[in-house]
Design a protein around this motif. Sequence first.
Motif, PDB file in Angstrom:
ATOM      1  N   PRO A  45      -7.020  27.638   0.777  1.00 32.96           N
ATOM      2  CA  PRO A  45      -6.680  26.220   0.697  1.00 32.96           C
ATOM      3  C   PRO A  45      -5.185  25.920   0.680  1.00 32.96           C
ATOM      4  CG  PRO A  45      -7.685  26.967  -1.355  1.00 32.96           C
ATOM      5  CD  PRO A  45      -7.718  28.116  -0.408  1.00 32.96           C
ATOM      6  N   THR A  46      -4.346  26.936   0.499  1.00 33.46           N
ATOM      7  CA  THR A  46      -2.900  26.703   0.469  1.00 33.46           C
ATOM      8  C   THR A  46      -2.238  27.346   1.687  1.00 33.46           C
ATOM      9  OG1 THR A  46      -2.522  28.646  -0.908  1.00 33.46           O
ATOM     10  CG2 THR A  46      -2.823  26.532  -2.048  1.00 33.46           C
ATOM     11  N   CYS A  67     -10.548  23.132   8.345  1.00 29.61           N
ATOM     12  CA  CYS A  67     -10.026  22.398   7.193  1.00 29.61           C
ATOM     13  C   CYS A  67      -8.825  23.072   6.541  1.00 29.61           C
ATOM     14  CB  CYS A  67     -11.131  22.218   6.160  1.00 29.61           C
ATOM     15  SG  CYS A  67     -11.918  23.762   5.659  1.00 29.61           S
ATOM     16  N   CYS A  70      -6.420  23.028   3.250  1.00 28.03           N
ATOM     17  CA  CYS A  70      -6.860  21.701   2.802  1.00 28.03           C
ATOM     18  C   CYS A  70      -6.060  21.199   1.604  1.00 28.03           C
ATOM     19  CB  CYS A  70      -8.343  21.727   2.464  1.00 28.03           C
ATOM     20  SG  CYS A  70      -8.731  22.772   1.035  1.00 28.03           S
ATOM     21  N   ASP A  72      -6.839  21.246  -1.380  1.00 31.02           N
ATOM     22  CA  ASP A  72      -7.714  20.695  -2.417  1.00 31.02           C
ATOM     23  C   ASP A  72      -7.940  21.715  -3.527  1.00 31.02           C
ATOM     24  OD1 ASP A  72      -8.063  18.225  -1.224  1.00 31.02           O
ATOM     25  OD2 ASP A  72      -9.847  18.857  -0.109  1.00 31.02           O
ATOM     26  N   THR A  73      -8.170  21.226  -4.731  1.00 29.48           N
ATOM     27  CA  THR A  73      -8.469  22.105  -5.858  1.00 29.48           C
ATOM     28  C   THR A  73      -9.956  22.389  -5.974  1.00 29.48           C
ATOM     29  OG1 THR A  73      -8.545  20.219  -7.349  1.00 29.48           O
ATOM     30  CG2 THR A  73      -6.446  21.389  -7.171  1.00 29.48           C
ATOM     31  N   VAL A  74     -10.770  21.551  -5.337  1.00 29.52           N
ATOM     32  CA  VAL A  74     -12.222  21.733  -5.336  1.00 29.52           C
ATOM     33  C   VAL A  74     -12.697  21.648  -3.894  1.00 29.52           C
ATOM     34  CG1 VAL A  74     -14.425  20.807  -6.122  1.00 29.52           C
ATOM     35  CG2 VAL A  74     -12.442  20.718  -7.636  1.00 29.52           C
ATOM     36  N   CYS A  75     -13.459  22.649  -3.470  1.00 30.53           N
ATOM     37  CA  CYS A  75     -13.944  22.682  -2.093  1.00 30.53           C
ATOM     38  C   CYS A  75     -15.148  21.754  -1.928  1.00 30.53           C
ATOM     39  CB  CYS A  75     -14.342  24.098  -1.716  1.00 30.53           C
ATOM     40  SG  CYS A  75     -14.840  24.248   0.000  1.00 30.53           S
ATOM     41  N   VAL A  76     -15.167  21.034  -0.819  1.00 34.19           N
ATOM     42  CA  VAL A  76     -16.283  20.129  -0.522  1.00 34.19           C
ATOM     43  C   VAL A  76     -17.248  20.735   0.493  1.00 34.19           C
ATOM     44  CG1 VAL A  76     -14.944  18.065  -1.070  1.00 34.19           C
ATOM     45  CG2 VAL A  76     -14.987  18.919   1.280  1.00 34.19           C
TER      46      VAL A  76
END
Length: 103
Positions: A45-46, A67, A70, A72-76
């Motif tokens: 994510p980073t 993605c 992304c 984000d700290t929480v994956c969707v």
Amino acid sequence: WQQGLKSIEEYIEWINSCRLLVTNDSLGLHIAHALDKKIVALFGPTHSNEVYVKNGVKLLPEGHYDCLPCLDTVCVKERPCLYDIKPARVLAAVDKLFKEAAK
């Protein structure tokens, strides 16, 4: 397993006691880098291209993810990208770094 969670000094001392750290893009990665430790860094994510790992390796998820990164700290997603960094790849990277150090 990670130690020193209640004290930054203890956390730094614990990282300094390690020969190698397996971590994601985190404070621990940057402390290990500053202490010139061997590092196996897991990215997803980073931004892996924004982090320099001098004495180690960066591992990214296998497969295509539209993605990433992304941030984000929480994956969707149904399956988070970090699940596609297989433990065998991490172990191979650890083994390689230790073998290189033994030369």
